[in-house]
Design a protein around this motif. Sequence first.
Motif, mmCIF file in Angstrom:
data_model
loop_
_atom_site.group_PDB
_atom_site.id
_atom_site.type_symbol
_atom_site.label_atom_id
_atom_site.label_comp_id
_atom_site.label_asym_id
_atom_site.label_seq_id
_atom_site.Cartn_x
_atom_site.Cartn_y
_atom_site.Cartn_z
ATOM 1 N N GLY A 1 5.330 7.838 -1.811
ATOM 2 C CA GLY A 1 4.987 9.162 -1.300
ATOM 3 C C GLY A 1 6.036 9.779 -0.390
ATOM 4 N N THR A 2 7.191 9.147 -0.259
ATOM 5 C CA THR A 2 8.225 9.673 0.633
ATOM 6 C C THR A 2 8.965 10.817 -0.048
ATOM 7 N N SER A 3 8.824 12.044 0.470
ATOM 8 C CA SER A 3 9.555 13.143 -0.157
ATOM 9 C C SER A 3 10.855 13.429 0.581
ATOM 10 N N ILE B 1 11.121 12.545 10.975
ATOM 11 C CA ILE B 1 9.887 12.802 10.245
ATOM 12 C C ILE B 1 10.039 12.330 8.814
ATOM 13 N N MET B 2 9.021 11.599 8.327
ATOM 14 C CA MET B 2 8.978 11.296 6.910
ATOM 15 C C MET B 2 8.157 12.374 6.238
ATOM 16 N N GLY B 3 8.726 13.074 5.264
ATOM 17 C CA GLY B 3 8.033 14.170 4.598
ATOM 18 C C GLY B 3 8.504 15.488 5.172
ATOM 19 N N GLY C 1 1.212 10.513 -7.543
ATOM 20 C CA GLY C 1 1.721 11.849 -7.230
ATOM 21 C C GLY C 1 2.894 11.748 -6.269
ATOM 22 N N LEU C 2 4.049 12.235 -6.683
ATOM 23 C CA LEU C 2 5.240 12.076 -5.845
ATOM 24 C C LEU C 2 5.418 13.226 -4.857
ATOM 25 N N GLY C 3 4.415 14.085 -4.770
ATOM 26 C CA GLY C 3 4.510 15.197 -3.825
ATOM 27 C C GLY C 3 4.335 14.750 -2.391
ATOM 28 N N GLY C 4 3.639 13.666 -2.178
ATOM 29 C CA GLY C 4 3.445 13.194 -0.819
ATOM 30 C C GLY C 4 2.144 12.431 -0.628
ATOM 31 N N TRP D 1 0.861 -1.177 0.000
ATOM 32 C CA TRP D 1 0.000 0.000 0.000
ATOM 33 C C TRP D 1 0.899 1.229 0.000
ATOM 34 N N GLN D 2 1.063 1.838 -1.158
ATOM 35 C CA GLN D 2 1.953 2.978 -1.275
ATOM 36 C C GLN D 2 1.233 4.182 -1.845
ATOM 37 N N HIS D 3 -0.060 4.066 -2.099
ATOM 38 C CA HIS D 3 -0.776 5.136 -2.791
ATOM 39 C C HIS D 3 -2.137 5.318 -2.125
ATOM 40 N N THR D 4 -2.809 6.401 -2.478
ATOM 41 C CA THR D 4 -4.177 6.584 -2.014
ATOM 42 C C THR D 4 -5.051 5.654 -2.852
ATOM 43 N N GLY D 5 -5.840 4.808 -2.222
ATOM 44 C CA GLY D 5 -6.695 3.895 -2.969
ATOM 45 C C GLY D 5 -6.641 2.486 -2.413
ATOM 46 N N ALA D 6 -6.974 1.523 -3.265
ATOM 47 C CA ALA D 6 -7.079 0.138 -2.802
ATOM 48 C C ALA D 6 -5.695 -0.485 -2.632
#
Lengths: 442, 282
Positions: A348-350, A328-330, A136-139, A38-43
């Motif tokens: 999503g890790t910036s 902190i991550m991000g 989206g790689l912004g976070g 699970w690395q993204h928003t969604g399923a």
Amino acid sequence: MKLRTFPQGVFLSPAKELTAHRSIVEIGSPPKVVLPLWQHTGAPLEPLVKRGDVVKKGQKVADVEAFIAAPLHASISGKVTAIEEWWHPSMGKFRAIVIENDGQEEVERREPLPKDIENLDSLFLRKWIREGGMVGLGGAAFPTHVKVSPPAGKIIDTVILNGAECEPYLTCDHRVMVERPDTVLLGLRILVRACGAKRAYIGIEENKEECLTLFAKLVKYMSIPTEVVPLATKYPQGSEKQIILAILGREVPPGGLPLDVGVVVNNVQTASAIGRMAEEGMPLVERVITVSGECIQTPGNLEVPLGTVLEGIVAFCGGFVKTPQKIIMGGPMTGIAQSSLQVPVIKGTSGFLFFSRPYEKKEYPCIRCGRCVDGCPMFLLPYHLARLAEFQAFLEAEEHRVLDCMECGVCSYVCPAGIPLTQFIKLAKAEIIRRKKGGVTR
Amino acid sequence: MEDIFLPAIIMGILGLGFGLTLAWLAKKFAVEENPLVQKILDLLPGANCGACGYPGCVGLAEKIATQEAPMNACPVGGPKTWAEIARLLGNHEEFRFESKKAVLVCQGGKGVAQEIASYRGVKNCRAYKLLGVSARVCRYGCIGLGTCEEVCPFSAITMDRESGLPVISPEKCTGCGKCVTECPQGVLVLVPDREQVLVACVSKESGKVVRQACLRGCIKCQLCVKTCPEKAIRFEKEIIHIDQEKCTLCGLCVEKCPTHCLVRIFEESSVSPVSEAQVEVK
């Protein structure tokens, strides 16, 4: 040069001088990667490989049928040693595919995209973006192919490339813009073609002068009308709704998406990753992160394979000079505190920030000074919402539009009484959603 | 003088007519009301607290009368009320009364569960849980910020300062289940109020991880499964289950458990309100 911006918000010390001048360094293949499903928003994804399988770099290892999801690819070549629960930077622990490096560096590439992007079919491009695992790689890691697929009846006329990078300390987008402007613009062309937009804007905060001058030169050669927009250095300038308001003057309705005003916003690093995939045929398997903070020996901008464990990154940066009290991550405003060095880099890790002092604001009662109200970019009343959340008055909080909050953290930052306003609001949002789902408890 | 007679007669006839019509209508459209409802309502506490999940005591009384709600649906009234309602309804044979109590199935307090970070922020377990990351190695155990204490309508829960764990008073607990639904970790459960042996650990981690995480956690050694003479204990889906029907309370497993995560609860409840109620009914 007139700077565009949005109303309210807060001026933060950018604190980017630690890493802004350091060029991107590739850290190479780590001995082991951990790829959470699970690395993204969604399923969440389902693994396509099993224990013992040998995978190549770039091979798809997990996918799911759901629309709002992006597949996952192996970021090194090696053997799948386990599919087990592992530390996850935002979920505590989650099922992950563990791949051990076999040193073979075998690679599975796709066909590079033809050069004449403007003649490609947009449906084909959307599918191509999804297969590349782009998010989206912004976070927030929202799947990119969903963003560029407008539902029937909605038309996207503008693509905004978000190079604001308003979070203090983070400089990875800055470096990507400086070092890889060509892939960024190629990615932008693909995004514009995929969603059928007519024009594009690139929003960059004015503290990144070199990016502004560089892109102002380069966009003249773009095949679509593209404009570089200097933005005021103000937090949260990089938030989707705020950047649309600043550049186009369009306001996204409450609860709505940028799609509702005909806009798609993408991070510059997302565009860069898409551009790279078009050139090299390699899906999203690595990203640029910023490692910063006063505890790390050599802060910098690193290109790391997804799934690299934080411990290895710390070792690459020369270890700690002081014992970190807070990790902190991000970014420091919206990032997530970490309790383990075993967390992997996800899409999503910036960045990772290491601070030598913990958060030490003592909490006092609210004196209704109204600083949070002046700062809130969504025009909410944070002090009131926090009070409602504290006393479980969630229905009333909903009437006061608590669900519009995007958790940018401005209210907690400016509060002179040290009240964790954002966390209270977060609690209210979660409780309202839980109650709507019929009181599901866990 | 005679002017008064005509109006009086007319009014009289009209009155009689309306009266008869009303009487006939009352008969024709009479609402059948179950006399039981009123009787049950008299037995209920009358606090209209809604803890049963029905709209007040009248709502519950109606449902009990139509047998849509069980006779023990009122958590506040307790076994005494249930027994009275059962006697009223006359079918107590079918029903075994058991009051339920909330218990904590985690012993990972301060100094027991390994901490890796400290938490500052909103004192609410649900808010803590939303952060995603855990300040302790164990992410299944009690968080200890006292949300259960806050939500308990009967002040039955107090947070113990030393261990940082909630302590539930069996006398005050009515088994309403509010804390169970609010606890984000699921370490509060409702169990029948009688002597029993419980596994006081909900961790699904492997034994190795639990050993690092907590001194009183279930390390999946399954010694209890092998020890139990009644074969009442089984290991399924990473968790120890005890079949309370088969358990004879011999206590062998409690003695054997190397981490003391098997506990005996409600030990001195031999004269609990439950058994009193049963006696009364029979």
